[in-house]
Design an enzyme around this catalytic site. Structure first.
Site, PDB file in Angstrom:
ATOM      1  N   CYS A 107       7.698  21.278 -17.365  1.00  0.00           N
ATOM      2  CA  CYS A 107       7.565  22.484 -18.204  1.00  0.00           C
ATOM      3  C   CYS A 107       7.914  23.742 -17.421  1.00  0.00           C
ATOM      4  CB  CYS A 107       6.148  22.585 -18.758  1.00  0.00           C
ATOM      5  SG  CYS A 107       5.636  21.126 -19.684  1.00  0.00           S
ATOM      6  N   PHE A 245     -18.278  16.753 -11.543  1.00  0.00           N
ATOM      7  CA  PHE A 245     -19.687  17.019 -11.253  1.00  0.00           C
ATOM      8  C   PHE A 245     -20.566  16.791 -12.475  1.00  0.00           C
ATOM      9  CE2 PHE A 245     -18.228  19.575  -7.515  1.00  0.00           C
ATOM     10  CZ  PHE A 245     -18.976  18.891  -6.560  1.00  0.00           C
ATOM     11  N   ILE A 246     -20.309  15.694 -13.182  1.00  0.00           N
ATOM     12  CA  ILE A 246     -21.110  15.408 -14.378  1.00  0.00           C
ATOM     13  C   ILE A 246     -22.479  14.889 -13.944  1.00  0.00           C
ATOM     14  CG2 ILE A 246     -21.296  14.040 -16.482  1.00  0.00           C
ATOM     15  CD1 ILE A 246     -18.291  13.992 -16.638  1.00  0.00           C
ATOM     16  N   ARG A 247     -23.503  15.628 -14.322  1.00  0.00           N
ATOM     17  CA  ARG A 247     -24.888  15.259 -14.051  1.00  0.00           C
ATOM     18  C   ARG A 247     -25.600  15.050 -15.386  1.00  0.00           C
ATOM     19  NH1 ARG A 247     -22.375  14.693 -10.108  1.00  0.00           N
ATOM     20  NH2 ARG A 247     -22.801  15.519  -8.001  1.00  0.00           N
TER      21      ARG A 247
END
Length: 262
Positions: A107, A245-247
């Site tokens: 792109c 950083f999924i908590r």
């Protein structure tokens, strides 16, 4: 032959000033050498489960095949650690194809890949799917619950292929890349449409992992850990939503946040 991901080994455990003799469950590590059209191609060090899926997914990720039907035959010698693949086509003999660093374009932007085959096989996502914040948290929690080998050994990475509502498939491996290749191999065998799927991952989102996700074809990658700066740049260029950083109650969105809704 029984396939196992782990085994018990005697250890000495120290706890609060005391040494004790114990047995600990340890993840198994095994090399698998892949021959393609009777030529040695690569050796993968892996968890010896779902090896056929791993081989197929790895070859697709490397640009050797595009469909499972490109493989005429695949024979495994798991005891000795060999996989023999016969293709319906000849293999590229260009020695730089898998080793030469290149600059690709996307792109109107420049993006840097490690190898030529990465530039050729990484896909810019066209997915318009969306996912809610609660679904992001729920999918990560469900993958953690299903990570049986990790819960027993603490020695593997986990990956899951999901719809926005549920986990469809999980795979574990001592190698981060291997876990993704196992998912990819299964999807090629089953001809699963990946454009509307979510990839959930336990490890760091490096540029290599992001590129692997682009090759698989997903538009959303959820991780328990952090991304690198190059991974974020690639995610922006490849139109992939990277969430890290999924908590239990929080996460960070690093690219293309339009796909993540309240």
């Amino acid at each position: 032959m029984e396939r196992k991901a782990s085994h018990y080994t005697p250890i000495i455990m120290y706890n609060e000033g005391v040494f004790q003799q114990k047995e600990d469950e340890i993840a198994i590590e095994k090399p698998i050498t892949i021959y393609v059209n009777d030529e040695e191609f690569a050796t993968l060090v892996c968890t010896p489960l779902h090896i056929e899926e791993l081989v197929v997914g790895f070859l697709a990720s490397e640009g050797i095949i595009f469909f499972a039907s490109d493989i005429q035959s695949l024979e495994l010698d798991e005891e000795r650690g060999f996989a023999y693949v016969l293709l319906n086509k000849t293999l590229s003999t260009d020695p730089t194809f898998f080793t030469k660093r290149v600059i690709g374009s996307c792109c109107g932007k420049s993006r840097q890949f490690y190898f030529q085959n990465d530039a050729r096989t990484a896909k810019t996502s066209t997915s318009q799917m969306t996912i809610t914040a609660e679904q992001c948290l729920s999918l990560m929690g469900e993958m953690h619950k299903k990570s049986e080998v990790f819960s027993r050994t603490g020695g593997v990475h986990n990956a899951a292929l999901c719809s926005v509502d549920e986990i469809m498939l999980t795979r574990s491996d001592i190698g981060r890349h291997n876990a993704l290749d196992k998912l990819y191999g299964f999807c090629l065998y089953e001809r699963i449409n990946l454009r509307d799927k979510v990839l959930v991952f336990s490890g760091r989102i490096s540029s290599e992992i992001l590129t692997k996700a682009a090759k698989i074809g997903v538009g959303i990658v959820l991780s328990k850990s952090a991304p690198t700066d190059l991974a974020i740049k690639l995610a922006e260029d490849l139109n992939i939503t990277a969430v890290g950083f999924i908590r239990s109650h929080s996460f960070n969105v690093y690219s293309h946040p339009f796909r993540v809704l309240l």
